[in-house]
Scaffold this active site. Sequence first.
Site, PDB file in Angstrom:
ATOM      1  N   ASP A  69       0.831  -1.204   0.000  1.00 50.84           N
ATOM      2  CA  ASP A  69       0.000   0.000   0.000  1.00 50.84           C
ATOM      3  C   ASP A  69       0.865   1.253   0.000  1.00 50.84           C
ATOM      4  O   ASP A  69       2.012   1.248   0.446  1.00 50.84           O
ATOM      5  CB  ASP A  69      -0.967   0.008   1.186  1.00 50.84           C
ATOM      6  CG  ASP A  69      -0.263  -0.026   2.533  1.00 50.84           C
ATOM      7  OD1 ASP A  69       0.748  -0.748   2.661  1.00 50.84           O
ATOM      8  OD2 ASP A  69      -0.722   0.664   3.465  1.00 50.84           O
ATOM      9  N   GLU A 134      -0.211  -0.777   5.901  1.00 52.19           N
ATOM     10  CA  GLU A 134       0.876  -0.237   6.710  1.00 52.19           C
ATOM     11  C   GLU A 134       0.798   1.270   6.798  1.00 52.19           C
ATOM     12  O   GLU A 134       1.074   1.858   7.837  1.00 52.19           O
ATOM     13  CB  GLU A 134       2.233  -0.654   6.124  1.00 52.19           C
ATOM     14  CG  GLU A 134       3.418  -0.440   7.055  1.00 52.19           C
ATOM     15  CD  GLU A 134       4.024   0.961   6.988  1.00 52.19           C
ATOM     16  OE1 GLU A 134       4.821   1.305   7.876  1.00 52.19           O
ATOM     17  OE2 GLU A 134       3.707   1.716   6.042  1.00 52.19           O
TER      18      GLU A 134
END
Length: 377
Positions: A69, A134
């Site tokens: 991400d 994250e």
Amino acid sequence: MKNTIINLAQDLIRRPSISPDDQGCQQVIAERLTKLGFNIEWMSFNDTINLWAKHGTTSPVVAFAGHTDVVPTGDENQWNYPPFSAQIVDDMLYGRGAADMKGSLAAMIVAAEEYVKANPNHAGTIALLITSDEEAAAKDGTVKVVESLMARGENIDYCLVGEPSSAKQLGDVVKNGRRGSITGDLYIQGIQGHVAYPHLAENPVHKATKFLTELTTYEWDNGNEFFPPTSLQIANIHAGTGSNNVIPGELYVQFNLRYCTEVTDEFIKNKVAEMLQKHDLTYRIDWNLSGKPFLTKPGKLLNAVVESLESVAGIKPKLDTGGGTSDGRFIALMGAEVVELGPLNATIHKVNECVSCRDLATLGEVYRQMLVNLLGK
């Protein structure tokens, strides 16, 4: 190795995986690893996709950890090149996630591939823990995978997290720990009233000034040989209705501490409560512990990483525990030795995020050599 890493990095960058949307990045990775005999396990929680891949069944377990991400791009018109086009200009690969951390993710994957091809019957186990959560909440990503692994008795012995640790040149900094992070949301009660009649009200801002002075000037510790001193910063503060003739009824203060191993989160909570009671304040406080501090002292993993950097890149890194939190804090709970090594962090989360193609190639060689140092040829 260089072209393979760059091609994979470009493929990943071209997928707009704004947290926690993976956009197929992990599927690309899983398909590559499957061809080499890796066991693939999907661990999805809510909107988050997590990949746990392993090659081998014995100890020690050497893991690479990373995330697919990325943060939002901001105004795309400010970018020199479209943020998901993965363009290469003067050996620099541009795009959101190039440095944080699709570039190092590609280097990890290719390093693991190259090592397994050369050593199909290697000692130990090579693992990859990859998440799509994250950059945002980090609630359903690495922490959930770690909890699941621990619940069934699986462990990680050594873990390299590919966060962008380097400052001025590749490999000049290796993170061998991180400070803990705890946030307090504090609500101090008063009595709302008219500013012309202060005797009929109780201003929580006025009441809190001495407490806030003590809170912000208190010396929590002096740090130690591995960590800087604990620091506290007020992040947000609010009171009042917006009108200039109303005494506020409540003061909200949000503060964060980045703390070292000299104190604990319980000590911090107790000390703040002691201060509040000392100043006779009526309050409510909500605590959010983002992560406890962790430290990897010189040992097998650090030695393997440092030796790899010296032999491949010709640099002796500085060991550092500064900066923000990372997913390493969750993996450290397993008792694993954890270090962070990745590309330069100068452009992360910025417009025109980029990474040197040459650095990514070198990083891949460093990662591969680390596997050799830990597992042998």
